[in-house]
Scaffold this active site. Sequence first.
Site, mmCIF file in Angstrom:
data_model
loop_
_atom_site.group_PDB
_atom_site.id
_atom_site.type_symbol
_atom_site.label_atom_id
_atom_site.label_comp_id
_atom_site.label_asym_id
_atom_site.label_seq_id
_atom_site.Cartn_x
_atom_site.Cartn_y
_atom_site.Cartn_z
ATOM 1 N N MET A 133 0.398 11.616 -0.707
ATOM 2 C CA MET A 133 -0.231 12.805 -0.104
ATOM 3 C C MET A 133 0.365 14.073 -0.701
ATOM 4 O O MET A 133 1.580 14.151 -0.902
ATOM 5 C CB MET A 133 -0.009 12.800 1.406
ATOM 6 C CG MET A 133 -0.455 11.504 2.084
ATOM 7 S SD MET A 133 -0.333 11.631 3.870
ATOM 8 C CE MET A 133 -0.668 9.923 4.334
ATOM 9 N N ASP A 163 0.924 5.278 0.157
ATOM 10 C CA ASP A 163 0.129 6.446 0.532
ATOM 11 C C ASP A 163 0.704 7.713 -0.082
ATOM 12 O O ASP A 163 1.749 8.206 0.339
ATOM 13 C CB ASP A 163 0.095 6.575 2.060
ATOM 14 C CG ASP A 163 -0.855 5.574 2.686
ATOM 15 O OD1 ASP A 163 -2.005 5.492 2.218
ATOM 16 O OD2 ASP A 163 -0.445 4.867 3.620
ATOM 17 N N ASP A 184 -8.607 1.180 6.096
ATOM 18 C CA ASP A 184 -7.278 1.786 6.232
ATOM 19 C C ASP A 184 -7.259 2.763 7.400
ATOM 20 O O ASP A 184 -8.000 3.737 7.408
ATOM 21 C CB ASP A 184 -6.954 2.514 4.911
ATOM 22 C CG ASP A 184 -5.570 3.139 4.879
ATOM 23 O OD1 ASP A 184 -4.791 2.952 5.831
ATOM 24 O OD2 ASP A 184 -5.268 3.816 3.877
ATOM 25 N N HIS A 234 -2.773 4.634 -3.058
ATOM 26 C CA HIS A 234 -3.855 5.386 -2.429
ATOM 27 C C HIS A 234 -3.579 6.878 -2.617
ATOM 28 O O HIS A 234 -2.716 7.440 -1.945
ATOM 29 C CB HIS A 234 -3.895 4.985 -0.940
ATOM 30 C CG HIS A 234 -4.887 5.735 -0.104
ATOM 31 N ND1 HIS A 234 -4.906 5.662 1.268
ATOM 32 C CD2 HIS A 234 -5.904 6.567 -0.437
ATOM 33 C CE1 HIS A 234 -5.886 6.411 1.741
ATOM 34 N NE2 HIS A 234 -6.499 6.985 0.721
ATOM 35 N N HIS A 288 0.851 -1.193 0.000
ATOM 36 C CA HIS A 288 0.000 0.000 0.000
ATOM 37 C C HIS A 288 0.890 1.247 0.000
ATOM 38 O O HIS A 288 1.754 1.409 0.866
ATOM 39 C CB HIS A 288 -0.887 -0.034 1.243
ATOM 40 C CG HIS A 288 -1.918 1.036 1.321
ATOM 41 N ND1 HIS A 288 -3.126 0.976 0.654
ATOM 42 C CD2 HIS A 288 -1.927 2.210 1.997
ATOM 43 C CE1 HIS A 288 -3.834 2.051 0.919
ATOM 44 N NE2 HIS A 288 -3.126 2.833 1.737
ATOM 45 N N MET A 295 -12.000 4.669 4.889
ATOM 46 C CA MET A 295 -10.984 5.181 5.817
ATOM 47 C C MET A 295 -11.502 5.077 7.256
ATOM 48 O O MET A 295 -12.622 5.496 7.557
ATOM 49 C CB MET A 295 -10.651 6.649 5.511
ATOM 50 C CG MET A 295 -9.905 6.891 4.219
ATOM 51 S SD MET A 295 -8.372 5.962 4.048
ATOM 52 C CE MET A 295 -7.402 6.616 5.424
HETATM 53 C C1 DX5 Z 1 -3.451 7.377 6.478
HETATM 54 C C2 DX5 Z 1 -2.916 6.337 5.510
HETATM 55 C C3 DX5 Z 1 -2.783 4.977 6.129
HETATM 56 C C4 DX5 Z 1 -1.881 4.948 7.336
HETATM 57 C C5 DX5 Z 1 -1.923 3.619 8.026
HETATM 58 O O1 DX5 Z 1 -3.671 8.544 5.792
HETATM 59 O O2 DX5 Z 1 -3.787 6.211 4.405
HETATM 60 O O3 DX5 Z 1 -2.407 4.010 5.162
HETATM 61 O O4 DX5 Z 1 -0.563 5.274 7.038
HETATM 62 O O5 DX5 Z 1 -1.122 3.671 9.157
HETATM 63 P P1 DX5 Z 1 -1.549 2.943 10.511
HETATM 64 O O6 DX5 Z 1 -1.772 1.501 10.159
HETATM 65 O O7 DX5 Z 1 -0.421 3.179 11.427
HETATM 66 O O8 DX5 Z 1 -2.856 3.591 10.942
HETATM 67 ZN ZN ZN Z 2 -3.671 4.551 2.833
#
Ligand code: DX5
Ligand code: ZN
Length: 228
Positions: free
Chosen positions: A36, A34, A174, A65, A32, A136
């Site tokens: 941002m 992430d 997630d 994501h 996965h 989420m």
């Molecule tokens: C949050 C991300 C998640 C997050 C998960 O914005 O999309 O993927 O990093 O981290 P944990 O498992 O530590 O909540």
């Molecule tokens: Zn994520």
Amino acid sequence: MVKIAPSILSSDFRNLEAEIQKVEKAGADLIHVDVMDGHFVPNITMGPLVVYAVRKVTKLPLDVHLMIENPEKYIEAFAKAGADIIGIHAEASKNMTRDIAQIKKLGCKACITINPGTSVKPILRVLDKVDMVLVMSVHPGFEKQVFMTNALGKIKALRKIATEKGLNLDIEVDGGINSQTAHLAIQAGANVLVAGSAIFYAKSAAKAIRELRESKHSRPLPKVPTSP
Ligand code: DX5
Ligand code: ZN
């Protein structure tokens, strides 16, 4: 079967290749990623260059994501970088049908994502067009947050609708997934669990992954915040 998607947001970026190979060996099903942009969420992480590099060091599917505004501008770059699944947020997409079609045209699986404050309603009309829905269970932006139980009702509703409509839909969750919360999501109907800190900070990633995947038994409900 429940699939486990370690989020590399919690990995040691000095050693990304080794970190990815560690979770691959430990039994991960997806990686996965992430993404941002500092606008849609208050944090900045990685872009297509990182996806391109990650693609070179694992055979596992890359679950990208996108927590970004104007996702339509970047879908192609992430597809070309090697994403297998591209997830966009319902809150960020100006035209979900168009963006989903673009993802699929590029040969990727499409995922539509909703924030804790968004109900399932806005995504119902695209459920038959996507391969996966991501619910989420924290406000996106950061790792190590507490699981929000209002995700559970949405997962249940989506699983019910998917079953009724005969859709082969993956339901991913997630945020705040650990050995205490995983079973709640699985019982509600999720079959893809994203976990960052619970896997990358564990002494044994293999044990952590196994515990998440096999977390089917009821345990006392952890103290978690209710709906926002
Ligand atoms: C949050 C991300 C998640 C997050 C998960 O914005 O999309 O993927 O990093 O981290 P944990 O498992 O530590 O909540
Ligand atoms: Zn994520």
